[in-house]
Design a protein around this motif. Structure first.
Motif, PDB file in Angstrom:
ATOM      1  N   LEU A  15      25.619   9.461   6.489  1.00 26.66           N
ATOM      2  CA  LEU A  15      27.004   9.529   7.380  1.00 26.66           C
ATOM      3  C   LEU A  15      26.829   8.452   8.554  1.00 26.66           C
ATOM      4  CD1 LEU A  15      29.843  10.571   7.944  1.00 26.66           C
ATOM      5  CD2 LEU A  15      28.759  12.318   9.234  1.00 26.66           C
ATOM      6  N   ALA A  16      25.584   8.520   9.267  1.00 20.71           N
ATOM      7  CA  ALA A  16      25.440   7.668  10.214  1.00 20.71           C
ATOM      8  C   ALA A  16      25.513   6.049   9.922  1.00 20.71           C
ATOM      9  CB  ALA A  16      24.209   8.020  11.104  1.00 20.71           C
ATOM     10  N   GLU A  55      43.768  -7.763  22.835  1.00 23.75           N
ATOM     11  CA  GLU A  55      43.476  -6.354  22.989  1.00 23.75           C
ATOM     12  C   GLU A  55      44.423  -5.517  22.384  1.00 23.75           C
ATOM     13  OE1 GLU A  55      41.707  -2.990  24.590  1.00 23.75           O
ATOM     14  OE2 GLU A  55      40.831  -4.936  24.789  1.00 23.75           O
ATOM     15  N   GLU A  56      45.538  -5.742  22.126  1.00 20.11           N
ATOM     16  CA  GLU A  56      46.558  -4.983  21.807  1.00 20.11           C
ATOM     17  C   GLU A  56      46.495  -5.162  19.908  1.00 20.11           C
ATOM     18  OE1 GLU A  56      48.635  -3.143  23.229  1.00 20.11           O
ATOM     19  OE2 GLU A  56      47.483  -3.940  25.172  1.00 20.11           O
ATOM     20  N   GLU A  57      45.733  -5.890  19.333  1.00 20.20           N
ATOM     21  CA  GLU A  57      45.766  -6.182  18.033  1.00 20.20           C
ATOM     22  C   GLU A  57      44.751  -4.967  17.662  1.00 20.20           C
ATOM     23  OE1 GLU A  57      45.025  -9.678  15.746  1.00 20.20           O
ATOM     24  OE2 GLU A  57      45.981 -10.921  17.488  1.00 20.20           O
ATOM     25  N   ARG A  58      44.939  -4.557  16.171  1.00 19.46           N
ATOM     26  CA  ARG A  58      43.909  -3.687  15.563  1.00 19.46           C
ATOM     27  C   ARG A  58      43.292  -4.143  14.504  1.00 19.46           C
ATOM     28  NH1 ARG A  58      44.370   1.917  17.566  1.00 19.46           N
ATOM     29  NH2 ARG A  58      45.882   1.757  19.468  1.00 19.46           N
ATOM     30  N   LEU A  59      42.221  -4.022  14.237  1.00 22.85           N
ATOM     31  CA  LEU A  59      41.382  -4.618  13.001  1.00 22.85           C
ATOM     32  C   LEU A  59      40.690  -3.610  12.437  1.00 22.85           C
ATOM     33  CD1 LEU A  59      40.456  -7.611  15.101  1.00 22.85           C
ATOM     34  CD2 LEU A  59      41.908  -7.946  13.053  1.00 22.85           C
ATOM     35  N   ALA A  60      40.813  -3.463  10.924  1.00 21.64           N
ATOM     36  CA  ALA A  60      40.274  -2.332  10.321  1.00 21.64           C
ATOM     37  C   ALA A  60      38.908  -2.761   9.766  1.00 21.64           C
ATOM     38  CB  ALA A  60      41.294  -2.086   9.275  1.00 21.64           C
ATOM     39  N   GLY A  61      38.018  -1.813   9.395  1.00 22.75           N
ATOM     40  CA  GLY A  61      36.691  -1.884   8.758  1.00 22.75           C
ATOM     41  C   GLY A  61      36.450  -0.555   7.949  1.00 22.75           C
ATOM     42  N   ALA A  62      35.788  -0.648   7.018  1.00 15.52           N
ATOM     43  CA  ALA A  62      35.374   0.521   6.360  1.00 15.52           C
ATOM     44  C   ALA A  62      34.052   0.450   5.708  1.00 15.52           C
ATOM     45  CB  ALA A  62      36.244   0.815   5.266  1.00 15.52           C
ATOM     46  N   ASP A  63      33.319   1.462   5.249  1.00 17.05           N
ATOM     47  CA  ASP A  63      31.981   1.466   4.868  1.00 17.05           C
ATOM     48  C   ASP A  63      32.336   0.865   3.234  1.00 17.05           C
ATOM     49  OD1 ASP A  63      30.965   4.256   3.435  1.00 17.05           O
ATOM     50  OD2 ASP A  63      33.054   4.062   4.353  1.00 17.05           O
ATOM     51  N   PRO A  64      31.443   0.761   2.439  1.00 18.50           N
ATOM     52  CA  PRO A  64      31.357   0.349   1.100  1.00 18.50           C
ATOM     53  C   PRO A  64      32.157   1.646   0.040  1.00 18.50           C
ATOM     54  CG  PRO A  64      29.528  -0.658   1.738  1.00 18.50           C
ATOM     55  CD  PRO A  64      30.042   0.328   2.936  1.00 18.50           C
ATOM     56  N   SER A  65      31.890   2.685   0.398  1.00 16.80           N
ATOM     57  CA  SER A  65      32.728   3.824  -0.187  1.00 16.80           C
ATOM     58  C   SER A  65      33.698   4.164   0.367  1.00 16.80           C
ATOM     59  CB  SER A  65      31.625   4.875  -0.219  1.00 16.80           C
ATOM     60  OG  SER A  65      31.728   5.394   0.899  1.00 16.80           O
ATOM     61  N   ALA A  66      34.270   3.701   1.396  1.00 12.39           N
ATOM     62  CA  ALA A  66      35.658   3.834   2.132  1.00 12.39           C
ATOM     63  C   ALA A  66      35.658   5.167   2.617  1.00 12.39           C
ATOM     64  CB  ALA A  66      36.725   3.459   1.288  1.00 12.39           C
ATOM     65  N   THR A  67      34.762   6.109   2.817  1.00  9.34           N
ATOM     66  CA  THR A  67      34.390   7.255   3.182  1.00  9.34           C
ATOM     67  C   THR A  67      34.927   7.331   4.691  1.00  9.34           C
ATOM     68  OG1 THR A  67      32.938   8.146   1.802  1.00  9.34           O
ATOM     69  CG2 THR A  67      33.147   9.284   3.693  1.00  9.34           C
ATOM     70  N   ALA A  76      27.110   5.097   7.236  1.00  3.75           N
ATOM     71  CA  ALA A  76      28.388   4.604   6.817  1.00  3.75           C
ATOM     72  C   ALA A  76      29.135   4.381   8.111  1.00  3.75           C
ATOM     73  CB  ALA A  76      28.884   5.736   6.114  1.00  3.75           C
ATOM     74  N   VAL A  77      28.970   5.123   9.149  1.00  2.00           N
ATOM     75  CA  VAL A  77      29.896   4.900  10.437  1.00  2.00           C
ATOM     76  C   VAL A  77      29.395   3.339  10.894  1.00  2.00           C
ATOM     77  CG1 VAL A  77      30.138   5.401  12.777  1.00  2.00           C
ATOM     78  CG2 VAL A  77      30.126   7.178  11.050  1.00  2.00           C
ATOM     79  N   ARG A  78      28.015   3.226  10.815  1.00  2.00           N
ATOM     80  CA  ARG A  78      27.545   1.856  11.320  1.00  2.00           C
ATOM     81  C   ARG A  78      28.403   0.638  10.610  1.00  2.00           C
ATOM     82  NH1 ARG A  78      22.783   4.667  12.472  1.00  2.00           N
ATOM     83  NH2 ARG A  78      22.094   4.175  10.273  1.00  2.00           N
ATOM     84  N   GLU A  79      28.078   0.809   9.239  1.00  2.00           N
ATOM     85  CA  GLU A  79      28.789  -0.208   8.386  1.00  2.00           C
ATOM     86  C   GLU A  79      30.145  -0.328   8.464  1.00  2.00           C
ATOM     87  OE1 GLU A  79      27.486   1.299   4.515  1.00  2.00           O
ATOM     88  OE2 GLU A  79      25.404   0.459   4.527  1.00  2.00           O
ATOM     89  N   ALA A  80      30.995   0.867   8.904  1.00  2.00           N
ATOM     90  CA  ALA A  80      32.418   0.581   8.823  1.00  2.00           C
ATOM     91  C   ALA A  80      32.638  -0.193  10.347  1.00  2.00           C
ATOM     92  CB  ALA A  80      33.209   1.968   9.086  1.00  2.00           C
ATOM     93  N   ILE A  81      32.002   0.026  11.399  1.00  2.00           N
ATOM     94  CA  ILE A  81      32.080  -0.605  12.522  1.00  2.00           C
ATOM     95  C   ILE A  81      31.780  -2.199  12.384  1.00  2.00           C
ATOM     96  CG2 ILE A  81      30.991  -0.696  15.136  1.00  2.00           C
ATOM     97  CD1 ILE A  81      30.829   2.272  14.748  1.00  2.00           C
ATOM     98  N   VAL A  82      30.686  -2.339  11.802  1.00  2.00           N
ATOM     99  CA  VAL A  82      29.988  -3.804  11.623  1.00  2.00           C
ATOM    100  C   VAL A  82      31.299  -4.494  10.794  1.00  2.00           C
ATOM    101  CG1 VAL A  82      28.768  -5.247  10.157  1.00  2.00           C
ATOM    102  CG2 VAL A  82      27.721  -3.642  11.695  1.00  2.00           C
ATOM    103  N   ALA A  83      31.883  -3.761   9.754  1.00  2.00           N
ATOM    104  CA  ALA A  83      32.993  -4.638   9.044  1.00  2.00           C
ATOM    105  C   ALA A  83      34.183  -4.977  10.106  1.00  2.00           C
ATOM    106  CB  ALA A  83      33.450  -3.737   7.978  1.00  2.00           C
ATOM    107  N   ALA A  84      34.436  -3.759  10.946  1.00  2.00           N
ATOM    108  CA  ALA A  84      35.508  -4.317  11.758  1.00  2.00           C
ATOM    109  C   ALA A  84      35.294  -5.181  12.751  1.00  2.00           C
ATOM    110  CB  ALA A  84      35.994  -2.883  12.660  1.00  2.00           C
ATOM    111  N   HIS A  85      34.319  -5.223  13.289  1.00  2.00           N
ATOM    112  CA  HIS A  85      33.748  -6.323  14.147  1.00  2.00           C
ATOM    113  C   HIS A  85      33.832  -7.657  13.479  1.00  2.00           C
ATOM    114  CE1 HIS A  85      31.569  -3.662  17.582  1.00  2.00           C
ATOM    115  NE2 HIS A  85      32.762  -3.527  17.489  1.00  2.00           N
TER     116      HIS A  85
END
Length: 129
Positions: free
Chosen positions: A78-79, A37-49, A81-90
């Motif tokens: 944009l929507a 729960e304390e860890e932070r994992l990152a994700g981004a969309d392919p364009s890193a926007t 890209a947000v989904r792709e970033a969340i998927v990458a983080a998951h």
């Protein structure tokens, strides 16, 4: 694991030992989930926007959008890209959770682990499919 193996083999003479062992497992899992729960994992969309951070348990912690990247995106892009970033983080969370489970199970990540029959389904859920 020793007592659980003995218990499943029909030697039920040490129920108290089995309960102590399962209590230890439960404490280890609870501790690992608390650490996740304390860890932070990152994700981004392919364009890193769009960049997101999630906790090790999947909770969205941070969402940032690069304003320069917005110029090239309409609202639907944009929507997406947000989904792709969340998927990458998951997916990063999935990898970290797999490491934690393998550690708790006592199987190092570099050894062959039997395939999880639900792995494909879990990956689809993490991708939002």
């Amino acid at each position: 694991m020793r007592r659980a193996d003995a218990f499943s083999a029909g030697r039920q003479d040490d129920v108290a030992g089995l309960l102590r062992e399962t209590d230890g497992w439960a404490r280890a899992v609870t501790g690992a989930l608390g650490e996740l729960e304390e860890e932070r994992l990152a994700g981004a969309d392919p364009s890193a926007t769009v960049r997101v951070e999630v906790s090790g348990t999947g909770r969205l912690r941070k969402l940032s959008i690069d304003p320069r990247g917005l110029r090239a995106l309409d609202h639907e892009q944009l929507a997406q890209a947000v989904r792709e970033a969340i998927v990458a983080a998951h997916l990063a969370m999935d990898e970290r959770l797999t490491e934690v489970v393998q550690t708790l199970a006592g199987s190092p990540s570099d050894t062959a682990v039997p395939a999880d029959p639900l792995a494909g389904h879990i990956r689809d859920v993490l991708r939002g499919e």
